[in-house]
Scaffold this motif. Structure first.
Motif, PDB file in Angstrom:
ATOM      1  N   SER A  45      36.572  45.083  35.837  1.00 28.98           N
ATOM      2  CA  SER A  45      36.154  43.792  36.395  1.00 28.98           C
ATOM      3  C   SER A  45      36.585  42.634  35.510  1.00 28.98           C
ATOM      4  CB  SER A  45      34.630  43.772  36.577  1.00 28.98           C
ATOM      5  OG  SER A  45      34.224  44.722  37.540  1.00 28.98           O
ATOM      6  N   ALA A  46      36.672  42.889  34.210  1.00 25.13           N
ATOM      7  CA  ALA A  46      37.149  41.843  33.301  1.00 25.13           C
ATOM      8  C   ALA A  46      37.641  42.475  32.009  1.00 25.13           C
ATOM      9  CB  ALA A  46      36.053  40.828  32.999  1.00 25.13           C
ATOM     10  N   ALA A  85      40.038  38.148  34.703  1.00 28.40           N
ATOM     11  CA  ALA A  85      39.055  38.565  35.705  1.00 28.40           C
ATOM     12  C   ALA A  85      39.375  37.909  37.034  1.00 28.40           C
ATOM     13  CB  ALA A  85      37.640  38.180  35.267  1.00 28.40           C
ATOM     14  N   ASN A  86      39.032  38.601  38.109  1.00 25.39           N
ATOM     15  CA  ASN A  86      39.221  38.057  39.459  1.00 25.39           C
ATOM     16  C   ASN A  86      40.673  37.642  39.722  1.00 25.39           C
ATOM     17  OD1 ASN A  86      36.349  38.205  39.703  1.00 25.39           O
ATOM     18  ND2 ASN A  86      36.178  36.200  38.726  1.00 25.39           N
ATOM     19  N   GLY A  87      41.603  38.345  39.089  1.00 24.89           N
ATOM     20  CA  GLY A  87      43.001  38.007  39.270  1.00 24.89           C
ATOM     21  C   GLY A  87      43.416  36.741  38.557  1.00 24.89           C
ATOM     22  N   GLN A  88      42.564  36.219  37.694  1.00 26.31           N
ATOM     23  CA  GLN A  88      42.848  34.985  36.976  1.00 26.31           C
ATOM     24  C   GLN A  88      42.794  35.223  35.469  1.00 26.31           C
ATOM     25  OE1 GLN A  88      40.949  31.316  38.523  1.00 26.31           O
ATOM     26  NE2 GLN A  88      39.895  32.630  39.993  1.00 26.31           N
ATOM     27  N   ASP A 124      29.329  32.091  35.268  1.00 30.70           N
ATOM     28  CA  ASP A 124      30.753  32.214  35.562  1.00 30.70           C
ATOM     29  C   ASP A 124      31.490  32.579  34.272  1.00 30.70           C
ATOM     30  OD1 ASP A 124      31.938  29.646  34.248  1.00 30.70           O
ATOM     31  OD2 ASP A 124      30.264  28.887  35.425  1.00 30.70           O
ATOM     32  N   TRP A 125      32.723  33.034  34.419  1.00 28.31           N
ATOM     33  CA  TRP A 125      33.438  33.553  33.256  1.00 28.31           C
ATOM     34  C   TRP A 125      33.748  32.479  32.222  1.00 28.31           C
ATOM     35  CZ3 TRP A 125      33.039  38.108  31.630  1.00 28.31           C
ATOM     36  CH2 TRP A 125      32.920  39.187  32.509  1.00 28.31           C
ATOM     37  N   TYR A 175      33.855  46.597  32.028  1.00 23.67           N
ATOM     38  CA  TYR A 175      34.515  45.547  31.249  1.00 23.67           C
ATOM     39  C   TYR A 175      35.097  46.185  29.982  1.00 23.67           C
ATOM     40  CZ  TYR A 175      30.888  43.112  33.968  1.00 23.67           C
ATOM     41  OH  TYR A 175      30.046  42.693  34.963  1.00 23.67           O
ATOM     42  N   ARG A 222      43.544  45.162  35.602  1.00 22.85           N
ATOM     43  CA  ARG A 222      43.422  45.548  37.003  1.00 22.85           C
ATOM     44  C   ARG A 222      42.504  46.753  37.196  1.00 22.85           C
ATOM     45  NH1 ARG A 222      49.017  43.996  37.344  1.00 22.85           N
ATOM     46  NH2 ARG A 222      49.743  46.155  37.058  1.00 22.85           N
TER      47      ARG A 222
END
Length: 310
Positions: free
Chosen positions: A214-215, A229-232, A267-268, A187, A211
């Motif tokens: 992870s975040a 994170a997670n493409g969001q 969760d984020w 991170y 990318r």
């Protein structure tokens, strides 16, 4: 779930300037600054990013383990850690140096000018992450240059996920070194100014940084924060503080919330909101370690702000 906090322990001399820096600094005279700020208020506080993060993590009932170096004047800080029941088994005393010291001047707009003497922090590379034992998560926060580089590599070698938090230490590293940190890290956490400096030196956009990890977490003061994170992209709101008194240590409080949320598998959005709350609690008090809400009070304030419990 032990969280290893690699960073500085420092004494903070905090001074309050009653005006605005922007009114005292002439834009066309910045090449020959000779200015003095009258600071009638001054305090000496326990600080350093490792101490501040650990303090806030302890408020959340986390399990902080500080890895830091302290000087021959550090006895009062070690006694404080004992009182707080924060282990100091990975705090090394350097008998030939003073403890790191920050001299922080804050204006009425919350802007800060800081002079920092690294002292014992320069020897942080003598600490080895392997000596910490089992660790769930680590953070590599501002510390001695060699120590930050070493601890990042140590975490990777030991398969310990870690947050790269360059903070005010970011200018010590060139672009290729910062890219190396990003490639090692799980991170990355920066404020908006540091994000500009990071992207400028690495020639990577925020999306490109995100990318690679992870975040990516970017704090934006009273505008909240963003987590990629997670493409969001998660927008984290700023929690209204009871009072805006002193920004010193707010970023460290935020990072304690991040570490707690990550180690607890939140969760984020919840992780970011808890981090935002911790920053808002801190800003209402002077110094980095003088706020003292109970865990129940933190939970209740989270529920009031967001309508659910973490």
């Amino acid at each position: 779930m032990t969280s290893l906090i690699c960073g500085s322990l420092a004494y903070d001399s905090i001074m309050q300037f009653g005006g605005r820096f922007s009114e005292a600094l002439l834009a066309d005279q910045l090449h020959k600054i000779n200015v003095a700020f009258l600071v009638p208020e001054m305090r000496r506080e326990f600080g350093g990013c490792a101490g501040n993060i650990a303090y806030n993590l302890k408020l959340l009932n986390g399990d902080p383990l500080i890895m830091a170096t302290i000087g021959n004047d550090g006895g009062s800080y070690l006694e404080r850690l004992d009182r707080l029941q924060i282990t100091r088994r990975c705090v090394r005393t350097i008998d030939t140096s003073y403890t790191a010291q920050a001299f922080i001047t804050t204006d009425v707009n919350g802007n800060q000018i800081t002079a920092f003497h690294p002292g014992a922090m320069t020897f942080s590379h003598e600490n080895k992450v392997a000596d910490a034992g089992p660790v769930k998560l680590a953070i590599v926060a501002p510390d001695g240059r060699d120590g930050m580089l070493q601890h990042a590599v140590d975490c990777v070698d030991l398969d310990i996920p870690f947050i790269f938090d360059p903070g005010q230490g970011l200018p010590m590293f060139n672009g290729s070194e910062l890219v190396h940190f990003i490639e090692l890290a799980t991170y990355v956490a920066v404020n908006d100014y540091e994000a500009e400096l990071l992207t400028g030196r690495t020639e990577l956009s925020l999306d490109q940084v995100a990318r690679r990890v992870s975040a990516l977490i970017v704090t934006r003061g009273d505008k909240g924060a963003e987590i990629f994170a997670n493409g969001q992209r998660y927008e984290i709101p700023c929690v209204t503080a009871e009072a805006v008194v002193d920004p010193t240590g707010c970023g460290d409080a935020f990072r304690a919330g991040l570490m707690y949320g990550i180690t607890q598998g939140m969760d984020w959005e919840t992780t970011g909101r808890l981090a935002s709350l911790m920053g808002s609690i801190k800003i209402a008090q002077q110094g980095g370690q003088n706020h003292a809400p109970s865990r129940q009070e933190i939970e209740d304030r989270f529920h009031k702000a967001f309508g659910y419990r973490f």
